[in-house]
Design a protein around this motif. Structure first.
Motif, PDB file in Angstrom:
ATOM      1  N   SER A 136       3.569  38.880 -33.129  1.00  0.00           N
ATOM      2  CA  SER A 136       3.170  37.337 -32.682  1.00  0.00           C
ATOM      3  C   SER A 136       1.586  37.012 -32.779  1.00  0.00           C
ATOM      4  O   SER A 136       1.335  36.097 -32.782  1.00  0.00           O
ATOM      5  CB  SER A 136       3.688  37.073 -31.498  1.00  0.00           C
ATOM      6  OG  SER A 136       3.101  37.611 -30.535  1.00  0.00           O
ATOM      7  N   VAL A 174       8.410  42.049 -31.731  1.00  0.00           N
ATOM      8  CA  VAL A 174       8.024  40.714 -31.940  1.00  0.00           C
ATOM      9  C   VAL A 174       6.698  40.160 -31.246  1.00  0.00           C
ATOM     10  O   VAL A 174       6.080  39.442 -31.943  1.00  0.00           O
ATOM     11  CB  VAL A 174       9.197  39.936 -31.390  1.00  0.00           C
ATOM     12  CG1 VAL A 174       8.849  38.146 -31.475  1.00  0.00           C
ATOM     13  CG2 VAL A 174      10.676  40.010 -32.135  1.00  0.00           C
ATOM     14  N   GLU A 180       4.569  31.649 -35.428  1.00  0.00           N
ATOM     15  CA  GLU A 180       5.957  31.106 -35.269  1.00  0.00           C
ATOM     16  C   GLU A 180       6.779  32.221 -34.310  1.00  0.00           C
ATOM     17  O   GLU A 180       7.805  31.862 -33.329  1.00  0.00           O
ATOM     18  CB  GLU A 180       7.012  31.267 -36.592  1.00  0.00           C
ATOM     19  CG  GLU A 180       7.120  32.551 -37.361  1.00  0.00           C
ATOM     20  CD  GLU A 180       6.030  32.789 -38.334  1.00  0.00           C
ATOM     21  OE1 GLU A 180       6.330  33.140 -39.259  1.00  0.00           O
ATOM     22  OE2 GLU A 180       4.995  32.199 -38.170  1.00  0.00           O
ATOM     23  N   TYR A 181       6.516  33.461 -34.433  1.00  0.00           N
ATOM     24  CA  TYR A 181       6.893  34.366 -33.404  1.00  0.00           C
ATOM     25  C   TYR A 181       6.519  34.205 -31.947  1.00  0.00           C
ATOM     26  O   TYR A 181       7.326  34.297 -30.888  1.00  0.00           O
ATOM     27  CB  TYR A 181       6.758  35.876 -33.770  1.00  0.00           C
ATOM     28  CG  TYR A 181       7.405  36.040 -34.991  1.00  0.00           C
ATOM     29  CD1 TYR A 181       8.616  35.711 -35.415  1.00  0.00           C
ATOM     30  CD2 TYR A 181       6.885  36.671 -36.131  1.00  0.00           C
ATOM     31  CE1 TYR A 181       9.363  35.731 -36.594  1.00  0.00           C
ATOM     32  CE2 TYR A 181       7.397  36.864 -37.425  1.00  0.00           C
ATOM     33  CZ  TYR A 181       8.742  36.345 -37.638  1.00  0.00           C
ATOM     34  OH  TYR A 181       9.216  36.720 -38.924  1.00  0.00           O
ATOM     35  N   ARG A 224       5.659  31.345 -30.741  1.00  0.00           N
ATOM     36  CA  ARG A 224       6.554  30.197 -30.227  1.00  0.00           C
ATOM     37  C   ARG A 224       7.926  30.648 -29.703  1.00  0.00           C
ATOM     38  O   ARG A 224       8.623  30.134 -28.632  1.00  0.00           O
ATOM     39  CB  ARG A 224       6.655  28.895 -31.185  1.00  0.00           C
ATOM     40  CG  ARG A 224       5.028  27.986 -31.484  1.00  0.00           C
ATOM     41  CD  ARG A 224       5.324  27.164 -32.241  1.00  0.00           C
ATOM     42  NE  ARG A 224       5.786  27.275 -33.561  1.00  0.00           N
ATOM     43  CZ  ARG A 224       4.821  27.674 -34.503  1.00  0.00           C
ATOM     44  NH1 ARG A 224       3.591  27.767 -34.094  1.00  0.00           N
ATOM     45  NH2 ARG A 224       5.339  28.028 -35.731  1.00  0.00           N
ATOM     46  N   LYS A 225       8.581  31.097 -30.430  1.00  0.00           N
ATOM     47  CA  LYS A 225      10.023  31.754 -30.152  1.00  0.00           C
ATOM     48  C   LYS A 225       9.918  32.618 -28.712  1.00  0.00           C
ATOM     49  O   LYS A 225      10.861  32.611 -28.097  1.00  0.00           O
ATOM     50  CB  LYS A 225      10.286  32.440 -31.352  1.00  0.00           C
ATOM     51  CG  LYS A 225      10.795  31.542 -32.767  1.00  0.00           C
ATOM     52  CD  LYS A 225      11.504  32.300 -33.660  1.00  0.00           C
ATOM     53  CE  LYS A 225      11.828  31.448 -34.728  1.00  0.00           C
ATOM     54  NZ  LYS A 225      12.414  32.106 -36.030  1.00  0.00           N
ATOM     55  N   GLU A 236       7.854  32.254 -26.359  1.00  0.00           N
ATOM     56  CA  GLU A 236       7.706  31.295 -25.254  1.00  0.00           C
ATOM     57  C   GLU A 236       8.985  30.683 -25.053  1.00  0.00           C
ATOM     58  O   GLU A 236       9.447  30.517 -23.719  1.00  0.00           O
ATOM     59  CB  GLU A 236       6.794  30.250 -25.813  1.00  0.00           C
ATOM     60  CG  GLU A 236       5.213  30.836 -25.606  1.00  0.00           C
ATOM     61  CD  GLU A 236       4.183  29.729 -26.170  1.00  0.00           C
ATOM     62  OE1 GLU A 236       4.525  28.712 -26.598  1.00  0.00           O
ATOM     63  OE2 GLU A 236       3.115  30.106 -26.535  1.00  0.00           O
ATOM     64  N   ASP A 237       9.887  30.176 -26.064  1.00  0.00           N
ATOM     65  CA  ASP A 237      10.953  29.551 -25.851  1.00  0.00           C
ATOM     66  C   ASP A 237      12.149  30.631 -25.227  1.00  0.00           C
ATOM     67  O   ASP A 237      12.737  30.402 -24.276  1.00  0.00           O
ATOM     68  CB  ASP A 237      11.589  29.186 -27.217  1.00  0.00           C
ATOM     69  CG  ASP A 237      11.050  27.980 -27.863  1.00  0.00           C
ATOM     70  OD1 ASP A 237      10.345  27.593 -26.877  1.00  0.00           O
ATOM     71  OD2 ASP A 237      11.332  27.719 -28.712  1.00  0.00           O
ATOM     72  N   TYR A 238      11.992  32.013 -25.552  1.00  0.00           N
ATOM     73  CA  TYR A 238      12.677  32.987 -24.873  1.00  0.00           C
ATOM     74  C   TYR A 238      12.387  33.043 -23.475  1.00  0.00           C
ATOM     75  O   TYR A 238      13.378  33.161 -22.682  1.00  0.00           O
ATOM     76  CB  TYR A 238      12.475  34.412 -25.969  1.00  0.00           C
ATOM     77  CG  TYR A 238      13.196  35.530 -25.082  1.00  0.00           C
ATOM     78  CD1 TYR A 238      14.517  35.673 -25.581  1.00  0.00           C
ATOM     79  CD2 TYR A 238      12.521  36.459 -24.627  1.00  0.00           C
ATOM     80  CE1 TYR A 238      15.165  36.782 -25.049  1.00  0.00           C
ATOM     81  CE2 TYR A 238      13.264  37.760 -23.933  1.00  0.00           C
ATOM     82  CZ  TYR A 238      14.575  37.778 -24.075  1.00  0.00           C
ATOM     83  OH  TYR A 238      15.198  39.057 -23.657  1.00  0.00           O
ATOM     84  N   ASP A 263      17.873  37.529 -33.882  1.00  0.00           N
ATOM     85  CA  ASP A 263      17.822  36.320 -33.304  1.00  0.00           C
ATOM     86  C   ASP A 263      16.431  35.554 -33.507  1.00  0.00           C
ATOM     87  O   ASP A 263      16.293  34.287 -33.312  1.00  0.00           O
ATOM     88  CB  ASP A 263      18.143  36.498 -31.836  1.00  0.00           C
ATOM     89  CG  ASP A 263      19.542  36.802 -31.641  1.00  0.00           C
ATOM     90  OD1 ASP A 263      20.468  36.529 -32.331  1.00  0.00           O
ATOM     91  OD2 ASP A 263      19.802  37.364 -30.616  1.00  0.00           O
ATOM     92  N   PHE A 264      15.441  36.302 -33.419  1.00  0.00           N
ATOM     93  CA  PHE A 264      13.991  35.869 -33.767  1.00  0.00           C
ATOM     94  C   PHE A 264      13.753  35.605 -35.199  1.00  0.00           C
ATOM     95  O   PHE A 264      12.754  35.007 -35.445  1.00  0.00           O
ATOM     96  CB  PHE A 264      12.976  36.720 -33.322  1.00  0.00           C
ATOM     97  CG  PHE A 264      12.946  36.694 -31.464  1.00  0.00           C
ATOM     98  CD1 PHE A 264      11.744  35.857 -31.096  1.00  0.00           C
ATOM     99  CD2 PHE A 264      13.568  37.347 -30.785  1.00  0.00           C
ATOM    100  CE1 PHE A 264      11.647  35.811 -29.660  1.00  0.00           C
ATOM    101  CE2 PHE A 264      13.638  37.300 -29.241  1.00  0.00           C
ATOM    102  CZ  PHE A 264      12.637  36.552 -28.954  1.00  0.00           C
ATOM    103  N   GLY A 265      14.449  35.854 -36.105  1.00  0.00           N
ATOM    104  CA  GLY A 265      14.303  35.424 -37.371  1.00  0.00           C
ATOM    105  C   GLY A 265      13.360  36.387 -38.084  1.00  0.00           C
ATOM    106  O   GLY A 265      12.504  36.045 -39.256  1.00  0.00           O
TER     107      GLY A 265
END
Length: 167
Positions: free
Chosen positions: A131, A127, A136-137, A139-140, A142-144, A27-29
């Motif tokens: 980070s 993750v 980029e992780y 940022r992801k 933070e979105d999570y 999911d986090f790529g």
């Protein structure tokens, strides 16, 4: 891109719990690999995996093990990479045996540990570690975290409506 996280487990039966780590990383790529590397049945493979992980580009190892749960600690003893142990629930002791084995490492051999059977949190910790280097992780993440907060907000709104309606 080469895998950044290695997910290893002592047996295919551990996959039931460890696939949560795979799902989160997907999911986090985060590029990752998944392998069965038994500390007891294939000790040479475990040694080889731990010794060469950094050279292959692995930056974090998530190791799940049940029972005696030697895989996380033995892996940590052979690498300088961060190792996150996932205690796998067991038939007779529910995974407490696995947890105790992982958290009782001697001084100088650190292994991070998550709750019994909670490979998802192990992946989230991986993750977070990544980070530090890969924005980029961050940022992801933070979105999570924003999505988690919004989920709780929705729960509170639903609860408020139920209370107000006397249900």
């Amino acid at each position: 891109m080469h895998p950044l996280v290695g997910i290893i487990m002592g047996s295919i039966s551990d996959w039931e719990y460890m696939k949560g780590a795979h799902e989160v990383l997907k999911d986090f790529g985060v590029p990752h690999e998944v392998k069965v590397v038994s500390a007891h049945r294939t000790p040479e493979r475990m040694y080889e995996y731990a010794r060469n992980a950094r050279k292959r580009g692995i930056e974090v190892i998530i190791a799940g093990a049940g029972g005696a749960a030697h895989l996380p600690g033995m892996t940590a003893s052979m690498t300088t990479l961060p190792v996150i142990g996932v205690p796998i629930p067991t038939k007779h002791l529910g995974g407490v045996d696995s947890l105790y084995s992982i958290v009782q490492m001697p001084a100088g051999i650190p292994v991070a540990t998550v709750a019994i059977g909670n490979a998802r949190n192990a992946a989230l910790l991986a993750v977070r570690i990544l980070s530090i280097k890969y924005s980029e992780y961050a940022r992801k993440l933070e979105d999570y975290e924003k999505a988690l907060k919004e989920k709780v907000d929705r729960m509170n709104e639903e609860l408020r409506k139920e209370v107000e309606n006397g249900i």
